[in-house]
Scaffold this motif. Structure first.
Motif, mmCIF file in Angstrom:
data_model
loop_
_atom_site.group_PDB
_atom_site.id
_atom_site.type_symbol
_atom_site.label_atom_id
_atom_site.label_comp_id
_atom_site.label_asym_id
_atom_site.label_seq_id
_atom_site.Cartn_x
_atom_site.Cartn_y
_atom_site.Cartn_z
ATOM 1 N N GLY A 140 0.830 -1.211 0.000
ATOM 2 C CA GLY A 140 0.000 0.000 0.000
ATOM 3 C C GLY A 140 0.860 1.255 0.000
ATOM 4 N N ILE A 141 1.917 1.242 0.788
ATOM 5 C CA ILE A 141 2.826 2.404 0.836
ATOM 6 C C ILE A 141 3.473 2.613 -0.536
ATOM 7 N N SER A 142 3.919 1.526 -1.146
ATOM 8 C CA SER A 142 4.561 1.643 -2.469
ATOM 9 C C SER A 142 3.626 2.229 -3.522
ATOM 10 N N ALA A 143 2.323 2.020 -3.345
ATOM 11 C CA ALA A 143 1.343 2.542 -4.310
ATOM 12 C C ALA A 143 0.968 3.998 -4.003
ATOM 13 N N SER A 144 1.481 4.531 -2.899
ATOM 14 C CA SER A 144 1.092 5.873 -2.459
ATOM 15 C C SER A 144 1.981 6.952 -3.072
ATOM 16 N N ILE A 145 1.860 7.056 -4.382
ATOM 17 C CA ILE A 145 2.691 7.937 -5.197
ATOM 18 C C ILE A 145 1.812 9.082 -5.695
ATOM 19 N N ALA A 146 2.340 10.307 -5.661
ATOM 20 C CA ALA A 146 1.588 11.460 -6.190
ATOM 21 C C ALA A 146 1.129 11.159 -7.611
ATOM 22 N N GLY A 147 -0.119 11.476 -7.888
ATOM 23 C CA GLY A 147 -0.678 11.192 -9.214
ATOM 24 C C GLY A 147 -1.528 9.940 -9.205
ATOM 25 N N ASN A 148 -1.156 8.965 -8.368
ATOM 26 C CA ASN A 148 -2.018 7.798 -8.161
ATOM 27 C C ASN A 148 -3.276 8.219 -7.407
ATOM 28 N N LYS A 149 -4.281 7.339 -7.399
ATOM 29 C CA LYS A 149 -5.505 7.648 -6.677
ATOM 30 C C LYS A 149 -5.696 6.703 -5.493
ATOM 31 N N ILE A 150 -6.629 7.075 -4.634
ATOM 32 C CA ILE A 150 -6.917 6.255 -3.439
ATOM 33 C C ILE A 150 -7.233 4.815 -3.839
ATOM 34 N N GLY A 151 -7.999 4.658 -4.915
ATOM 35 C CA GLY A 151 -8.362 3.313 -5.377
ATOM 36 C C GLY A 151 -7.161 2.488 -5.798
ATOM 37 N N ASP A 152 -6.090 3.157 -6.223
ATOM 38 C CA ASP A 152 -4.879 2.422 -6.606
ATOM 39 C C ASP A 152 -4.217 1.771 -5.388
ATOM 40 N N ILE A 153 -4.325 2.440 -4.239
ATOM 41 C CA ILE A 153 -3.753 1.876 -3.011
ATOM 42 C C ILE A 153 -4.536 0.610 -2.642
ATOM 43 N N GLY A 154 -5.857 0.743 -2.597
ATOM 44 C CA GLY A 154 -6.704 -0.397 -2.245
ATOM 45 C C GLY A 154 -6.554 -1.546 -3.229
ATOM 46 N N HIS A 155 -6.467 -1.179 -4.490
ATOM 47 C CA HIS A 155 -6.311 -2.213 -5.517
ATOM 48 C C HIS A 155 -5.003 -2.982 -5.336
ATOM 49 N N ALA A 156 -3.937 -2.258 -5.048
ATOM 50 C CA ALA A 156 -2.624 -2.895 -4.872
ATOM 51 C C ALA A 156 -2.668 -3.853 -3.676
ATOM 52 N N ILE A 157 -3.266 -3.410 -2.584
ATOM 53 C CA ILE A 157 -3.345 -4.253 -1.388
ATOM 54 C C ILE A 157 -4.211 -5.482 -1.666
ATOM 55 N N GLU A 158 -5.372 -5.248 -2.255
ATOM 56 C CA GLU A 158 -6.315 -6.345 -2.530
ATOM 57 C C GLU A 158 -5.696 -7.387 -3.469
ATOM 58 N N SER A 159 -5.018 -6.920 -4.512
ATOM 59 C CA SER A 159 -4.413 -7.859 -5.474
ATOM 60 C C SER A 159 -3.328 -8.690 -4.815
ATOM 61 N N PHE A 160 -2.578 -8.045 -3.939
ATOM 62 C CA PHE A 160 -1.518 -8.774 -3.233
ATOM 63 C C PHE A 160 -2.112 -9.822 -2.281
ATOM 64 N N VAL A 161 -3.204 -9.476 -1.611
ATOM 65 C CA VAL A 161 -3.766 -10.357 -0.579
ATOM 66 C C VAL A 161 -4.559 -11.516 -1.184
ATOM 67 N N ARG A 162 -5.188 -11.293 -2.341
ATOM 68 C CA ARG A 162 -6.139 -12.261 -2.899
ATOM 69 C C ARG A 162 -5.638 -13.708 -2.894
ATOM 70 N N PRO A 163 -4.423 -13.992 -3.418
ATOM 71 C CA PRO A 163 -3.967 -15.398 -3.457
ATOM 72 C C PRO A 163 -3.858 -16.044 -2.076
ATOM 73 N N HIS A 164 -3.720 -15.222 -1.040
ATOM 74 C CA HIS A 164 -3.588 -15.771 0.320
ATOM 75 C C HIS A 164 -4.942 -16.150 0.927
ATOM 76 N N LYS A 165 -6.020 -15.715 0.274
ATOM 77 C CA LYS A 165 -7.380 -16.058 0.727
ATOM 78 C C LYS A 165 -7.723 -15.524 2.128
ATOM 79 N N TYR A 166 -7.061 -14.480 2.555
ATOM 80 C CA TYR A 166 -7.436 -13.870 3.834
ATOM 81 C C TYR A 166 -8.622 -12.933 3.627
ATOM 82 N N GLY A 167 -9.416 -12.768 4.671
ATOM 83 C CA GLY A 167 -10.489 -11.783 4.625
ATOM 84 C C GLY A 167 -9.902 -10.396 4.828
ATOM 85 N N ILE A 168 -10.236 -9.467 3.930
ATOM 86 C CA ILE A 168 -9.822 -8.070 4.101
ATOM 87 C C ILE A 168 -10.983 -7.326 4.758
#
Ligand code: MF3
Ligand code: CO
Length: 256
Positions: A140-168
């Protein structure tokens, strides 16, 4: 309203973040079997006051809360997700995992930080849950770049977590921070690329993924504060306060 912090405010937040990281790491060192969650709270408060600062959560009343929060530290054990209230008779046991979440006010400005630590030796499943949650925060921190949007942070976290099958956890999220503990924007740990508010240099935000080793659903205890996984499986939580810059994001809650 999203607040862009001034140079002077950023200097204060940097110092406050450094102090908060120092205190939370001291609290982490005290986590052990036989220690009460109340002792951790008292220790955190003492260290903050010794520095001439203030515990930010004590008496803080988030929107929709039943009343003012009664402690300085949130201590959430095992299936407790966040906002666990410290208690003298809540004694940590070998194998527990415990989220310690602390806010500090330095020269009028706020920083927010959390980490989950194991009590003594913990199971491989708990270790993996904690490691993955910490990594999700890093993503999430790595996605927190000026010009990116809030949804990009959530998307990055969600995509990373998905294969682990944890509940977000969805009902709680990251947030702006600085002049208050909770400011706009709301920063979910899931989302769609290219959606939401644009990140701008000078924004200060707290990112705080909460991952459950089961369902994403949570319940609230009768105390009105303690969020707990609906299936009572374990949950982990990591949080940093960060500054959006022209380049790489700067972690403010860092030991320096
Ligand atoms: N880090 C916690 C959050 O962002 C702050 C809790 S404040 C409290 O939700 F008052 F609820 F403890
Ligand atoms: Co927070």
């Amino acid at each position: 309203m999203i607040i862009i912090k001034t140079k002077e405010e950023i200097e204060i937040l940097r110092e406050g973040g450094k102090r908060l990281a120092f205190v939370l790491n001291k609290v982490k060192e005290k986590v052990a079997p036989g220690v009460s969650t109340w002792e951790l709270d008292q220790y955190a408060e003492k260290l903050i006051r010794e520095m001439g600062d203030y515990p930010a959560f004590l008496n803080y009343r988030p929107e929709g809360a039943v009343g003012p929060y009664p402690a300085s530290l949130c201590v959430s054990v095992n299936d407790e997700v966040v906002h666990g209230i410290p208690k003298k008779d809540r004694i940590l046991q070998e194998g527990d995992i415990v989220s310690i979440d602390l806010g500090l006010r330095h020269k009028g400005l706020f920083t927010d930080m959390a980490m989950t630590v194991g009590v003594g030796e913990v199971s491989p499943a708990s270790l993996k849950l904690m490691k993955t949650t910490e990594k999700a925060l890093g993503i999430g921190i790595s996605a927190s770049i000026a010009g990116n949007k809030i949804g990009d942070i959530g998307h990055a976290i969600e995509s990373f977590v998905r294969p682990h099958k944890y509940g977000i956890v969805e009902v709680l999220a990251g947030h702006g921070v600085g002049r208050a503990i909770h400011e706009d924007p709301f920063i979910p740990n899931y989302g769609k690329k290219g959606t939401g508010v644009k990140l701008v240099p000078g924004m200060v935000i707290a990112l705080e993924p909460m991952l459950n080793n089961g369902t994403k659903n949570v319940t609230i205890d009768d105390d009105g504060w303690t969020f707990r996984t609906a299936d009572r499986k374990k949950s982990a939580h990591f949080e940093h306060t960060i500054l959006i810059t022209e380049g790489e994001p700067e972690i403010l809650t860092l030991l320096r």
